[in-house]
Design an enzyme around this catalytic site. Sequence first.
Site, mmCIF file in Angstrom:
data_model
loop_
_atom_site.group_PDB
_atom_site.id
_atom_site.type_symbol
_atom_site.label_atom_id
_atom_site.label_comp_id
_atom_site.label_asym_id
_atom_site.label_seq_id
_atom_site.Cartn_x
_atom_site.Cartn_y
_atom_site.Cartn_z
ATOM 1 N N ARG A 1 0.826 -1.226 0.000
ATOM 2 C CA ARG A 1 0.000 0.000 0.000
ATOM 3 C C ARG A 1 0.848 1.258 0.000
ATOM 4 O O ARG A 1 0.434 2.281 -0.550
ATOM 5 C CB ARG A 1 -0.943 -0.016 1.196
ATOM 6 C CG ARG A 1 -2.045 -1.030 0.997
ATOM 7 C CD ARG A 1 -2.985 -1.063 2.155
ATOM 8 N NE ARG A 1 -4.160 -1.839 1.796
ATOM 9 C CZ ARG A 1 -5.037 -2.297 2.657
ATOM 10 N NH1 ARG A 1 -4.885 -2.054 3.941
ATOM 11 N NH2 ARG A 1 -6.080 -2.981 2.258
ATOM 12 N N LYS B 1 -20.335 -17.595 -1.030
ATOM 13 C CA LYS B 1 -21.782 -17.394 -0.859
ATOM 14 C C LYS B 1 -22.436 -16.583 -1.971
ATOM 15 O O LYS B 1 -21.909 -15.560 -2.394
ATOM 16 C CB LYS B 1 -22.028 -16.670 0.456
ATOM 17 C CG LYS B 1 -21.723 -17.532 1.656
ATOM 18 C CD LYS B 1 -22.119 -16.803 2.911
ATOM 19 C CE LYS B 1 -22.111 -17.760 4.089
ATOM 20 N NZ LYS B 1 -22.394 -17.056 5.336
ATOM 21 N N GLY C 1 -11.708 -9.001 -2.830
ATOM 22 C CA GLY C 1 -11.665 -10.194 -2.002
ATOM 23 C C GLY C 1 -10.638 -11.236 -2.389
ATOM 24 O O GLY C 1 -9.519 -10.908 -2.776
ATOM 25 N N GLY D 1 -13.105 -4.086 -0.281
ATOM 26 C CA GLY D 1 -14.483 -3.624 -0.113
ATOM 27 C C GLY D 1 -14.849 -2.534 -1.111
ATOM 28 O O GLY D 1 -15.955 -2.516 -1.654
HETATM 29 P P1 AMP Z 1 -15.462 -14.919 -1.103
HETATM 30 O O1 AMP Z 1 -14.755 -14.150 -0.017
HETATM 31 O O2 AMP Z 1 -16.959 -14.867 -1.021
HETATM 32 O O3 AMP Z 1 -14.928 -14.622 -2.465
HETATM 33 O O4 AMP Z 1 -15.189 -16.461 -0.795
HETATM 34 C C1 AMP Z 1 -13.914 -16.983 -0.834
HETATM 35 C C2 AMP Z 1 -13.900 -18.253 -0.068
HETATM 36 O O5 AMP Z 1 -14.741 -19.197 -0.703
HETATM 37 C C3 AMP Z 1 -12.517 -18.883 -0.018
HETATM 38 O O6 AMP Z 1 -12.064 -18.870 1.308
HETATM 39 C C4 AMP Z 1 -12.743 -20.292 -0.517
HETATM 40 O O7 AMP Z 1 -12.092 -21.276 0.263
HETATM 41 C C5 AMP Z 1 -14.244 -20.464 -0.387
HETATM 42 N N1 AMP Z 1 -14.761 -21.487 -1.301
HETATM 43 C C6 AMP Z 1 -14.595 -21.571 -2.618
HETATM 44 N N2 AMP Z 1 -15.162 -22.698 -3.092
HETATM 45 C C7 AMP Z 1 -15.711 -23.334 -2.055
HETATM 46 C C8 AMP Z 1 -16.430 -24.559 -1.916
HETATM 47 N N3 AMP Z 1 -16.690 -25.327 -2.966
HETATM 48 N N4 AMP Z 1 -16.844 -24.908 -0.690
HETATM 49 C C9 AMP Z 1 -16.570 -24.124 0.377
HETATM 50 N N5 AMP Z 1 -15.901 -22.962 0.310
HETATM 51 C C10 AMP Z 1 -15.478 -22.572 -0.902
#
Ligand code: AMP
Length: 395
Positions: free
Chosen positions: A35, A197, A353, A376
């Site tokens: 940064r 999610k 992210g 974010g």
């Molecule tokens: P996000 O911050 O929403 O982009 O989510 C990222 C997280 O999703 C990472 O820590 C991954 O380990 C998790 N992730 C990706 N694929 C899967 C999966 N099939 N089952 C559980 N967690 C997952």
Amino acid sequence: MQTINDIDFKDKKALIRVDFNVPLNENLEVTDATRIEAAKPSIIKVLEDGGSCVLMSHLGRPSGKEDKFSLKHIVAKASEVLGVQVKFVEDCVGDIATDAVNQLGPGQILLLENLRFYSEEKEGNVDFAKQLSENGDIYVNDAFGTAHRAHASTAVIAQFFPDQKCFGYLLASEIENVNKVLKDGKSPITAVIGGAKVSSKITIIENILDKIDHLIIGGGMAFTFVKAQGGNIGNSLVEEDKQDLALEILSKAAAKNVSVHLPIDSVIANEFSNDAETNVSPINEIPDGWMGLDAGPESNKKFAEVVLNSETILWNGPVGVFEMPNFSKGTIHIGNAIAQSTEDGAFSLVGGGDSVAAVKQFNLSDKVSYVSTGGGAMLEMLEGKILPGIETMLA
Ligand code: AMP
């Protein structure tokens, strides 16, 4: 709106909001100076013009004045990165800050103490913003990481510099690069949306559906779509209450002629562990007791094909549990395909992210067109929100 290149900073004091919220170890040493490096071009431009820089930033989430959150801990690293001995003052407003600012001469840099030692910073207090504004002649906002916050130093302060304000190089390039996808993207435009999610990605998907040709949905969030369509997903991650929403997204995408690509197969595991027993299964026939943790080989092939035929690519979110080596292959595969497509002339933006962490982990940062520096803030830009730190600058 003028850019930093339009301004001559000779004999001027630039009050620059930077994002020096860097990680520190237990000895309070900086462990990652990315940064600080990101803010360097704007700082150097001011110094080379013959001006001086008054830098303001937050560090962590202090409650009041807490020594471990003092920006004094980063002075040595900042001096090393910027190539100039950085001066430091133990307050960001008041007499000692004013004295330090008054003593600053051309070519010098002064770092003010952590803005968040005052609760007024996060409250967006106008009087506090006014006091801060007295520390410089020209306001430069280069803190993309906090541009989605309506804080005193990131947004409210801009009103005290009606004509004397501009974005720094970093903030300007974040805006420019997101526009290369969302405003001026060349077709075919593909968004790769992964992660855990559906609920955290829904606003992004809804915002980009009008702008893209292909939507690849991977990672844990894909299983909510698969289940909603009647598939068996075993013990895979699912948001039961988001199944209707998933179906709604699919029909909206169809209405807008967006091709949606869900995984065809999955690397499955009998527990959420790198040491689990694994197998490969069709995405909609995952046995009970097993969970899908990565994209399978057929999905990898299909996803890569879509990416390789794209002119513009947005990547947000991994397509598997990439933190565990046994479930990182899908994310590496799609990352390599995006790198290849970029080499072939496509524009690729990685932002928001965990895909940024994945790109760094797999050494792909230099092989994509742009990696956003703000988690974010980039997510909110992709969601179509107008960030307060950008809006007030344009007012
Ligand atoms: P996000 O911050 O929403 O982009 O989510 C990222 C997280 O999703 C990472 O820590 C991954 O380990 C998790 N992730 C990706 N694929 C899967 C999966 N099939 N089952 C559980 N967690 C997952």
